[in-house]
Design an enzyme around this catalytic site. Structure first.
Site, PDB file in Angstrom:
ATOM      1  N   THR A   1      83.799  -3.863  32.685  1.00 11.83           N
ATOM      2  CA  THR A   1      84.076  -4.705  33.855  1.00 11.83           C
ATOM      3  C   THR A   1      85.084  -4.033  34.788  1.00 11.83           C
ATOM      4  OG1 THR A   1      83.588  -6.640  32.520  1.00 11.83           O
ATOM      5  CG2 THR A   1      84.824  -7.015  34.560  1.00 11.83           C
TER       6      THR A   1
ATOM      7  N   SER B   1      81.566   1.656  27.938  1.00 14.23           N
ATOM      8  CA  SER B   1      82.434   0.668  27.294  1.00 14.23           C
ATOM      9  C   SER B   1      82.345   0.845  25.783  1.00 14.23           C
ATOM     10  CB  SER B   1      81.972  -0.740  27.694  1.00 14.23           C
ATOM     11  OG  SER B   1      82.747  -1.694  27.022  1.00 14.23           O
ATOM     12  N   ALA B   2      83.490   1.135  25.143  1.00 15.55           N
ATOM     13  CA  ALA B   2      83.487   1.548  23.737  1.00 15.55           C
ATOM     14  C   ALA B   2      82.948   0.505  22.763  1.00 15.55           C
ATOM     15  CB  ALA B   2      84.916   1.928  23.325  1.00 15.55           C
TER      16      ALA B   2
ATOM     17  N   THR C   1     100.187   2.674  31.512  1.00 11.44           N
ATOM     18  CA  THR C   1     100.301   3.580  30.365  1.00 11.44           C
ATOM     19  C   THR C   1      99.007   3.566  29.561  1.00 11.44           C
ATOM     20  OG1 THR C   1     102.662   3.206  30.281  1.00 11.44           O
ATOM     21  CG2 THR C   1     101.638   4.037  28.255  1.00 11.44           C
TER      22      THR C   1
ATOM     23  N   CYS D   1      76.422 -19.063  27.175  1.00 10.93           N
ATOM     24  CA  CYS D   1      75.854 -20.366  26.833  1.00 10.93           C
ATOM     25  C   CYS D   1      76.963 -21.295  26.396  1.00 10.93           C
ATOM     26  CB  CYS D   1      74.831 -20.232  25.718  1.00 10.93           C
ATOM     27  SG  CYS D   1      75.519 -19.760  24.155  1.00 10.93           S
TER      28      CYS D   1
HETATM   29  N1  PLP Z   1      77.569  -3.940  31.992  1.00 10.83           N
HETATM   30  C1  PLP Z   1      76.679  -4.244  31.023  1.00 10.83           C
HETATM   31  C2  PLP Z   1      75.260  -3.817  31.170  1.00 10.83           C
HETATM   32  C3  PLP Z   1      77.102  -4.927  29.878  1.00 10.83           C
HETATM   33  O1  PLP Z   1      76.212  -5.231  28.931  1.00 10.83           O
HETATM   34  C4  PLP Z   1      78.468  -5.293  29.769  1.00 10.83           C
HETATM   35  C5  PLP Z   1      78.939  -6.063  28.605  1.00 10.83           C
HETATM   36  O2  PLP Z   1      78.404  -7.086  28.244  1.00 10.83           O
HETATM   37  C6  PLP Z   1      79.344  -4.958  30.814  1.00 10.83           C
HETATM   38  C7  PLP Z   1      78.860  -4.276  31.901  1.00 10.83           C
HETATM   39  C8  PLP Z   1      80.807  -5.307  30.748  1.00 10.83           C
HETATM   40  O3  PLP Z   1      81.477  -4.485  29.838  1.00 10.83           O
HETATM   41  P1  PLP Z   1      82.870  -4.923  29.157  1.00 10.83           P
HETATM   42  O4  PLP Z   1      82.541  -5.974  28.139  1.00 10.83           O
HETATM   43  O5  PLP Z   1      83.398  -3.679  28.522  1.00 10.83           O
HETATM   44  O6  PLP Z   1      83.756  -5.427  30.242  1.00 10.83           O
END
Ligand code: PLP
Length: 370
Positions: free
Chosen positions: A70, A198-199, A235, A323
């Site tokens: 995000t 995203s890890a 940091t 949901c």
């Molecule tokens: N983009 C996609 C396609 C995702 O599936 C997700 C997570 O559900 C995100 C972005 C957001 O990632 P994060 O949960 O690391 O903020």
């Protein structure tokens, strides 16, 4: 309990947890400090950057650490749209909510037009329409299209979109959150200009991720300050960053084996559903994200609590969207592909830990629940 919601998040690798734990005991320096502890922390961060960049075949200077998908999305969308050069964002209604909300927010803030491409029943955009839209943009567009859809698994040809963008000198952002570790993405191929990782989607910790920004691109930061070469102040979370790099190396090593496994398990699951469960079909394309199956269940009055029934039976799946109270809410992706009125969606997403026995239990619960 059976966990089949790996598109939402994944279980952390035990070796990664142990490694992170060990680092926390041994290293508490701030990577910006010039003394020995600071320098050790800096080495940890830069090692992680080198590992991740080499897996993606890019330069370490093109990788910036963030708190996850995000933040990465917000950073790129804000950082690109705030410049006067961009007058239009071209995207699709099936993007993740993080992307759609960011685009809506920053486009309004910076007075940029949004063009929503339509999608077909499997979630694919029309490449000709993308081409036609770009003809009127005079190189001032940002195209944001995800590599794989997190709900129905639709895959985008980054090559085709990259070539169309290149033809019109448009910028290309691809949300690659669902495909890091599933495909051997080579960002050095010339596209996209921006990508996101995203890890926690590949057995790493939550709250850490990265953005890829192609060398020549300039993006204004979202958080102002000096860390991450002025791109992301704060940091660095050295433990999470190092753990992410380790998780990514592990998932890359096991990628060929996982691909075979997903292929076998997915065919097995689809065969069983097709032969044993009456009245259901599938959402999304036949060939999509290898670990994901999205089942379309006709909407009838007494199946509103479908998700809840899985939960009570100890099987964790999802409707593919947020949901509440266990009832399946219509997802924006189901709406975009024109199936929300008639069908409920059950998204099953496997991980390297998923077994055939897990799928057998899932099918049994599905048969009893619909
Ligand atoms: N983009 C996609 C396609 C995702 O599936 C997700 C997570 O559900 C995100 C972005 C957001 O990632 P994060 O949960 O690391 O903020």
């Amino acid at each position: 309990m059976i966990y089949l919601d790996n598109a939402a998040t994944t279980q952390m690798d035990t070796i990664v947890i142990d490694y992170m734990h060990d680092l926390m005991h041994k290293h508490y320096g701030n990577p910006s400090s010039i003394h020995a502890y600071g320098r050790q922390a800096r080495v940890i961060v830069e090692d992680a950057r080198t590992k991740i960049s080499s897996l993606l075949n890019v330069s370490p200077s093109e990788i910036f650490f963030t708190s996850g998908g995000t933040e990465g999305i917000n950073t790129i969308v804000n950082g690109v749209l705030c410049k006067d050069e961009i007058t239009k964002v071209i995207t699709s209604p099936t993007e993740h909510f993080a992307m759609l909300s960011s685009i809506n927010h920053y486009a309004k803030l910076y007075n940029v037009d949004i063009c929503m491409l339509s999608v077909d029943e499997e979630g694919n955009i029309d490449m000709n329409k993308l081409d036609a839209e770009l003809q009127n943009c005079d190189g001032k567009a940002l195209v944001s299209l995800m590599h794989a859809n997190n709900e129905i698994g639709t895959l985008l040809s980054m090559k085709k979109v990259g070539e169309i963008c290149e033809k019109y000198q448009a910028l290309f952002l691809s949300d690659t959150v669902q495909t890091i570790g599933k495909f051997n993405n080579d960002f050095n191929a010339g596209y996209p200009h921006f990508a996101i990782g995203s890890a926690h989607k590949f057995h790493g910790p939550k709250g850490v991720g990265f953005i890829y920004i192609k060398g020549e691109q300039k993006v204004d930061p979202l958080f102002i300050g000096s860390q991450e070469r002025n791109m992301r102040a704060g940091t660095e979370n050295i433990f999470a960053i190092a753990a992410m790099a380790m998780a990514m190396e592990i998932i890359y090593e096991s990628m060929p084996a996982n691909a075979i496994k997903y292929n076998i398990l997915k065919s097995y699951l689809i065969d069983r559903i097709e032969s044993e469960v009456n009245g259901v079909s599938f959402n999304g394309p036949k060939i999509g994200l290898p670990n994901l199956v999205n089942i379309a269940v006709p909407k009838i009055q007494n199946n509103e609590m479908l998700l809840m029934k899985f939960d009570i039976s100890g099987v964790m799946i999802s409707g593919g969207s947020a949901c509440s109270s266990g009832a399946l809410k219509d997802s924006h992706v189901m709406e975009a592909i024109g199936k929300a009125d008639k069908y409920r969606a059950i998204r099953l997403a496997m991980s390297k830990y998923t077994t055939k026995a897990d799928l057998d239990i899932f099918v049994d619960v599905l048969k009893k629940s619909i």
